[in-house]
Design a protein around this motif. Structure first.
Motif, PDB file in Angstrom:
ATOM      1  N   PRO A  52      45.609  39.762  34.378  1.00  0.00           N
ATOM      2  CA  PRO A  52      45.546  40.809  35.436  1.00  0.00           C
ATOM      3  C   PRO A  52      44.057  40.643  36.043  1.00  0.00           C
ATOM      4  CG  PRO A  52      46.797  41.842  33.913  1.00  0.00           C
ATOM      5  CD  PRO A  52      46.240  40.568  33.158  1.00  0.00           C
ATOM      6  N   LYS A  53      43.869  40.590  37.287  1.00  0.00           N
ATOM      7  CA  LYS A  53      42.572  40.361  37.745  1.00  0.00           C
ATOM      8  C   LYS A  53      41.778  41.882  37.977  1.00  0.00           C
ATOM      9  CE  LYS A  53      40.216  38.112  41.643  1.00  0.00           C
ATOM     10  NZ  LYS A  53      40.559  37.342  42.934  1.00  0.00           N
ATOM     11  N   GLY A  54      40.698  41.825  37.520  1.00  0.00           N
ATOM     12  CA  GLY A  54      39.955  43.058  37.886  1.00  0.00           C
ATOM     13  C   GLY A  54      40.004  43.871  36.659  1.00  0.00           C
ATOM     14  N   ASN A  55      40.402  43.790  35.519  1.00  0.00           N
ATOM     15  CA  ASN A  55      41.005  44.601  34.325  1.00  0.00           C
ATOM     16  C   ASN A  55      39.838  44.711  33.221  1.00  0.00           C
ATOM     17  OD1 ASN A  55      41.406  42.250  32.802  1.00  0.00           O
ATOM     18  ND2 ASN A  55      43.040  42.871  31.692  1.00  0.00           N
ATOM     19  N   ALA A  56      38.771  44.340  33.678  1.00  0.00           N
ATOM     20  CA  ALA A  56      37.647  44.249  32.703  1.00  0.00           C
ATOM     21  C   ALA A  56      36.534  45.370  33.119  1.00  0.00           C
ATOM     22  CB  ALA A  56      36.871  42.921  32.611  1.00  0.00           C
ATOM     23  N   THR A  57      37.083  46.426  33.647  1.00  0.00           N
ATOM     24  CA  THR A  57      36.123  47.375  33.927  1.00  0.00           C
ATOM     25  C   THR A  57      35.794  48.355  32.708  1.00  0.00           C
ATOM     26  OG1 THR A  57      37.886  49.095  34.622  1.00  0.00           O
ATOM     27  CG2 THR A  57      36.951  47.715  36.176  1.00  0.00           C
ATOM     28  N   LYS A  58      34.774  49.152  32.684  1.00  0.00           N
ATOM     29  CA  LYS A  58      34.373  49.961  31.455  1.00  0.00           C
ATOM     30  C   LYS A  58      35.784  51.125  31.092  1.00  0.00           C
ATOM     31  CE  LYS A  58      30.409  52.481  29.697  1.00  0.00           C
ATOM     32  NZ  LYS A  58      29.230  53.139  30.077  1.00  0.00           N
ATOM     33  N   GLU A  59      36.247  51.756  32.368  1.00  0.00           N
ATOM     34  CA  GLU A  59      37.255  52.608  32.230  1.00  0.00           C
ATOM     35  C   GLU A  59      38.429  51.641  31.542  1.00  0.00           C
ATOM     36  OE1 GLU A  59      35.361  51.983  34.776  1.00  0.00           O
ATOM     37  OE2 GLU A  59      34.336  53.631  35.280  1.00  0.00           O
ATOM     38  N   MET A  60      38.923  50.640  31.715  1.00  0.00           N
ATOM     39  CA  MET A  60      39.935  49.856  31.442  1.00  0.00           C
ATOM     40  C   MET A  60      39.740  49.824  29.983  1.00  0.00           C
ATOM     41  SD  MET A  60      42.600  49.810  33.684  1.00  0.00           S
ATOM     42  CE  MET A  60      43.510  48.245  33.316  1.00  0.00           C
ATOM     43  N   ILE A  61      38.732  49.144  29.455  1.00  0.00           N
ATOM     44  CA  ILE A  61      38.410  48.886  28.168  1.00  0.00           C
ATOM     45  C   ILE A  61      38.534  50.012  27.290  1.00  0.00           C
ATOM     46  CG2 ILE A  61      36.547  47.943  26.577  1.00  0.00           C
ATOM     47  CD1 ILE A  61      35.715  46.135  28.830  1.00  0.00           C
ATOM     48  N   GLN A  62      37.777  50.884  27.795  1.00  0.00           N
ATOM     49  CA  GLN A  62      38.087  52.521  26.997  1.00  0.00           C
ATOM     50  C   GLN A  62      39.554  52.821  26.995  1.00  0.00           C
ATOM     51  OE1 GLN A  62      35.450  55.219  29.215  1.00  0.00           O
ATOM     52  NE2 GLN A  62      33.651  54.333  28.151  1.00  0.00           N
ATOM     53  N   GLN A  63      40.298  52.873  27.829  1.00  0.00           N
ATOM     54  CA  GLN A  63      41.788  53.146  28.077  1.00  0.00           C
ATOM     55  C   GLN A  63      42.425  52.220  27.103  1.00  0.00           C
ATOM     56  OE1 GLN A  63      43.535  53.187  31.970  1.00  0.00           O
ATOM     57  NE2 GLN A  63      42.140  54.605  32.730  1.00  0.00           N
ATOM     58  N   MET A  64      42.238  50.703  26.494  1.00  0.00           N
ATOM     59  CA  MET A  64      42.808  49.990  25.837  1.00  0.00           C
ATOM     60  C   MET A  64      42.511  50.419  24.435  1.00  0.00           C
ATOM     61  SD  MET A  64      42.284  46.439  28.129  1.00  0.00           S
ATOM     62  CE  MET A  64      42.792  46.539  29.920  1.00  0.00           C
ATOM     63  N   GLY A  65      41.654  51.279  24.089  1.00  0.00           N
ATOM     64  CA  GLY A  65      41.300  51.598  22.874  1.00  0.00           C
ATOM     65  C   GLY A  65      40.592  50.593  21.995  1.00  0.00           C
TER      66      GLY A  65
ATOM     67  N   VAL B 273      34.698  42.113  19.968  1.00  0.00           N
ATOM     68  CA  VAL B 273      33.819  41.393  21.163  1.00  0.00           C
ATOM     69  C   VAL B 273      34.885  40.759  21.794  1.00  0.00           C
ATOM     70  CG1 VAL B 273      33.035  39.001  21.246  1.00  0.00           C
ATOM     71  CG2 VAL B 273      32.568  40.254  19.155  1.00  0.00           C
ATOM     72  N   ILE B 274      34.537  41.333  23.357  1.00  0.00           N
ATOM     73  CA  ILE B 274      35.559  41.267  24.433  1.00  0.00           C
ATOM     74  C   ILE B 274      34.955  40.199  25.270  1.00  0.00           C
ATOM     75  CG2 ILE B 274      36.429  42.477  26.337  1.00  0.00           C
ATOM     76  CD1 ILE B 274      36.655  45.037  24.590  1.00  0.00           C
ATOM     77  N   PHE B 275      35.593  39.069  25.580  1.00  0.00           N
ATOM     78  CA  PHE B 275      35.270  38.101  26.550  1.00  0.00           C
ATOM     79  C   PHE B 275      35.716  38.367  27.893  1.00  0.00           C
ATOM     80  CE2 PHE B 275      35.350  35.999  22.393  1.00  0.00           C
ATOM     81  CZ  PHE B 275      34.202  35.205  22.358  1.00  0.00           C
ATOM     82  N   LYS B 276      34.601  38.497  28.883  1.00  0.00           N
ATOM     83  CA  LYS B 276      34.937  38.752  30.305  1.00  0.00           C
ATOM     84  C   LYS B 276      34.622  37.699  31.141  1.00  0.00           C
ATOM     85  CE  LYS B 276      33.298  42.017  33.799  1.00  0.00           C
ATOM     86  NZ  LYS B 276      32.172  42.955  34.358  1.00  0.00           N
ATOM     87  N   CYS B 277      35.576  37.240  32.088  1.00  0.00           N
ATOM     88  CA  CYS B 277      35.379  36.242  32.883  1.00  0.00           C
ATOM     89  C   CYS B 277      34.592  36.700  34.165  1.00  0.00           C
ATOM     90  CB  CYS B 277      36.881  35.803  33.418  1.00  0.00           C
ATOM     91  SG  CYS B 277      36.651  34.435  34.649  1.00  0.00           S
TER      92      CYS B 277
ATOM     93  N   CYS C  29      36.819  38.878  37.100  1.00  0.00           N
ATOM     94  CA  CYS C  29      36.537  40.023  36.402  1.00  0.00           C
ATOM     95  C   CYS C  29      37.684  40.623  35.583  1.00  0.00           C
ATOM     96  CB  CYS C  29      36.234  41.082  37.468  1.00  0.00           C
ATOM     97  SG  CYS C  29      35.352  42.804  36.902  1.00  0.00           S
ATOM     98  N   SER C  30      37.873  39.799  34.849  1.00  0.00           N
ATOM     99  CA  SER C  30      39.113  40.028  33.688  1.00  0.00           C
ATOM    100  C   SER C  30      38.834  39.853  32.340  1.00  0.00           C
ATOM    101  CB  SER C  30      40.477  39.133  34.094  1.00  0.00           C
ATOM    102  OG  SER C  30      40.013  37.645  33.771  1.00  0.00           O
ATOM    103  N   ILE C  31      39.812  40.524  31.384  1.00  0.00           N
ATOM    104  CA  ILE C  31      39.501  40.337  30.088  1.00  0.00           C
ATOM    105  C   ILE C  31      40.170  39.210  29.851  1.00  0.00           C
ATOM    106  CG2 ILE C  31      40.031  41.226  27.721  1.00  0.00           C
ATOM    107  CD1 ILE C  31      40.118  43.907  29.017  1.00  0.00           C
ATOM    108  N   LYS C  32      38.984  38.214  29.058  1.00  0.00           N
ATOM    109  CA  LYS C  32      39.550  36.772  28.911  1.00  0.00           C
ATOM    110  C   LYS C  32      39.968  36.497  27.774  1.00  0.00           C
ATOM    111  CE  LYS C  32      37.890  32.117  29.728  1.00  0.00           C
ATOM    112  NZ  LYS C  32      36.729  31.322  30.463  1.00  0.00           N
ATOM    113  N   PRO C  33      41.579  36.720  27.418  1.00  0.00           N
ATOM    114  CA  PRO C  33      42.035  36.500  26.172  1.00  0.00           C
ATOM    115  C   PRO C  33      41.723  35.034  25.551  1.00  0.00           C
ATOM    116  CG  PRO C  33      43.797  36.067  27.819  1.00  0.00           C
ATOM    117  CD  PRO C  33      42.621  36.338  28.468  1.00  0.00           C
TER     118      PRO C  33
END
Length: 283
Positions: A90-103, A109-113, A117-121
Motif C-alpha cells: 500500500p502506497k503512503g502507509n509509512a506515516t507516523k500515525e499508521m506505524i503507531q496503529q500497527m503496534g 527496525v522499520i524500512f521505509k521506501c 512512502c510505504s513500509i518496505k517489507p
C-alpha cells in the motif's frame, strides 16, 4: 478525510473501478499489444494456411484442438499476469500515525521506501515503472506490462510455458507444411499462391523459433528462481539471504499451491496472504 485517502491509495495503478491492476506505461502497452498480434498471426497462419486446407481430417482435427488449447491458455495467462496485482505494498502507509496503529515496538527496525512512502517489507523492491514497492519482485517485464512478483509469478510461469509449447507446435506444423508443399510441388498445398505461402510460413518459423528460445530461457530462469527461493533481482544484486529460505518443495508450493491440476490453470489464485502481515496488503 481518512476514507478519501484510502480511496486514492487503493486506486493507484487500478482501472475499471479498481477491479483490475493496470500500468499506464506506453512501452509496456505497445509490447503487450504486439504479443497479442503475434499470437493472432500464428493463429491465422496455422489455421488458414496449414490445418484447414489439409486433406487429412484426423491430423487437422487433433492439431487444431492442441493448438487452440495452447493458444487460449497462453492468452489467458498473459492477461492474468498483466492485470493481476503483482504484490504491491500500500502506497503512503509509512506515516507516523499508521506505524503507531500497527503496534510496532519502539526497538523494531522499520524500512521505509522514500519513493512511494510505504513500509518496505523484507524482499520487496521498488519498481520505477509501477511506482510501487513489490513484494518478492523478480523483474518488470514490458511484454506483460507489469512486474513479476509474489502474486502473479505463477501466471507468468504459465505464460512462458504455454508460449514455448505453442511456438514449438507452430514450428513443427510450419516445417511439416513446407515439406508437404515441396513434395506435392505446391499443387493444392494451400489456398494461397506459392510465394504468399512461403512468406507466411517463413515468418511463422522465424516467430516461433524466436519465441520458443526466448520463453524457454525465461521459463528456466523462473523455475530456477522458485527452486532456490531467490528472485531475479536478489540473484542480480547478489544479496545475502537475510530471510529464512524455504525448502525447494515449500518454495514451489508458495507460488503454485498444493500439487493438483490447478498448477496448470491461469484461473486459480497462486498464493495465500499472511495474516500476520495484513498491513502490507490493500484493505
Amino acid at each position: 478525510m481518512h476514507s478519501e485517502y484510502e480511496y486514492n491509495v487503493d486506486m493507484h495503478n487500478k482501472c475499471c473501478g479498481g477491479r483490475f491492476w493496470c500500468i499506464r506505461d506506453i512501452c509496456g502497452i505497445i509490447c503487450a499489444i504486439l504479443t497479442w498480434m503475434l499470437i493472432l498471426y500464428a493463429e491465422f497462419v496455422v489455421m488458414t494456411v496449414i490445418l484447414l486446407p489439409n486433406p487429412y481430417t484426423v491430423y487437422s482435427v487433433i492439431n487444431i484442438i492442441v493448438f487452440q488449447i495452447l493458444a487460449f491458455l497462453a492468452f489467458a495467462s498473459h492477461l492474468r499476469t498483466m492485470f493481476a496485482d503483482p504484490g504491491a505494498v500500500p502506497k503512503g502507509n509509512a506515516t507516523k500515525e499508521m506505524i503507531q496503529q500497527m503496534g510496532f515496538r519502539k526497538e523494531t527496525v522499520i524500512f521505509k521506501c522514500p519513493k512511494c512512502c510505504s513500509i518496505k517489507p523484507e524482499r520487496a523492491h521498488h519498481c520505477s515503472v509501477c511506482q510501487r514497492c513489490i513484494r518478492k519482485m523478480d523483474h518488470h517485464c514490458p511484454w506483460v506490462n507489469n512486474c513479476v512478483g509474489e502474486n502473479n509469478q505463477k501466471y507468468f510461469v504459465l505464460f512462458t510455458f504455454y508460449i514455448a509449447n505453442l511456438s514449438i507446435h507452430s514450428l513443427f506444423l510450419a516445417v511439416n507444411q513446407f515439406m508437404a508443399c515441396i513434395r506435392h510441388e505446391w499443387k493444392e498445398c494451400t489456398s494461397y499462391s506459392p510465394p504468399a505461402t512461403v512468406i507466411l510460413l517463413l515468418f511463422l518459423c522465424f516467430e516461433a523459433l524466436l519465441f520458443a528460445v526466448f520463453t524457454a530461457v525465461m521459463l528456466g530462469s523462473q523455475v530456477q528462481a522458485i527452486w532456490t527461493d531467490e528472485t531475479g533481482i536478489e540473484q542480480l544484486k547478489k544479496e545475502e539471504a537475510r530471510w529464512a529460505k524455504k525448502s525447494r518443495w515449500k518454495s514451489i508450493q508458495a507460488v503454485f499451491g498444493r500439487f493438483s491440476v490447478h498448477w496448470f490453470s491461469p484461473f486459480t489464485k497462486p498464493t495465500m496472504k499472511s495474516k500476520s502481515e495484513y498491513y502490507l496488503y490493500p484493505v
